[in-house]
Design a protein around this motif. Structure first.
Motif, PDB file in Angstrom:
ATOM      1  N   THR A   1     -54.710  11.631 -46.579  1.00  0.00           N
ATOM      2  CA  THR A   1     -56.051  12.169 -46.389  1.00  0.00           C
ATOM      3  C   THR A   1     -56.759  11.455 -45.238  1.00  0.00           C
ATOM      4  O   THR A   1     -57.388  12.095 -44.389  1.00  0.00           O
TER       5      THR A   1
ATOM      6  N   SER B   1     -50.783   7.995 -55.664  1.00  0.00           N
ATOM      7  CA  SER B   1     -52.147   8.189 -55.166  1.00  0.00           C
ATOM      8  C   SER B   1     -52.362   7.450 -53.850  1.00  0.00           C
ATOM      9  O   SER B   1     -53.170   7.868 -53.029  1.00  0.00           O
TER      10      SER B   1
ATOM     11  N   ASP C   1     -51.287   9.772 -51.171  1.00  0.00           N
ATOM     12  CA  ASP C   1     -52.264  10.853 -51.067  1.00  0.00           C
ATOM     13  C   ASP C   1     -53.505  10.372 -50.325  1.00  0.00           C
ATOM     14  O   ASP C   1     -54.016  11.066 -49.439  1.00  0.00           O
TER      15      ASP C   1
ATOM     16  N   ALA D   1     -48.620  14.756 -55.338  1.00  0.00           N
ATOM     17  CA  ALA D   1     -49.026  13.803 -56.365  1.00  0.00           C
ATOM     18  C   ALA D   1     -47.870  12.919 -56.847  1.00  0.00           C
ATOM     19  O   ALA D   1     -48.092  11.742 -57.119  1.00  0.00           O
TER      20      ALA D   1
END
Length: 108
Positions: A37, A30, A33, A26
């Motif tokens: 993903t 974001s 992240d 984190a």
């Protein structure tokens, strides 16, 4: 005169410097992240497609050997078919397996 023999006495307790530390991306933001993903999802999807295609080619080889009556090759193709079937199941269940490991480790 007696010889000098050094001795070591440890009286302090050693503390774990990683106590309470868990992996966390984190702080990287974001955007990182979300990108991570997406990248991992694409890699997982490509691997699933790859092992599925290999499973289908194994099935075709097995069927061809069976139709032509090459029973000695059917044993080899059967083993290959089993291995690739297990690979498809393992790749498909990868998310569940990782989630279970993280849950047991207390990271979720």
């Amino acid at each position: 005169m007696e010889p000098f023999i050094p001795t070591l006495q440890v009286t302090a307790e050693v503390k774990n410097p990683f106590d309470g530390v868990s992996p966390d991306i984190a702080p990287l933001g974001s955007g990182f992240d979300n990108a991570l993903t997406v990248i991992l999802g694409v890699i997982w999807g490509l691997v699933l497609i790859y092992v599925s295609v290999k499973l289908l080619t194994s099935f075709v080889k097995f069927s061809g050997a069976r139709k032509q009556g090459h029973y000695e090759e059917m044993g080899e193709h059967t083993d290959e078919l089993k291995r690739r079937g297990v690979a498809v199941i393992a790749v498909a269940a990868f998310g569940v397996l990782i989630g279970a490991v993280l849950k047991v480790a207390g990271m979720l």
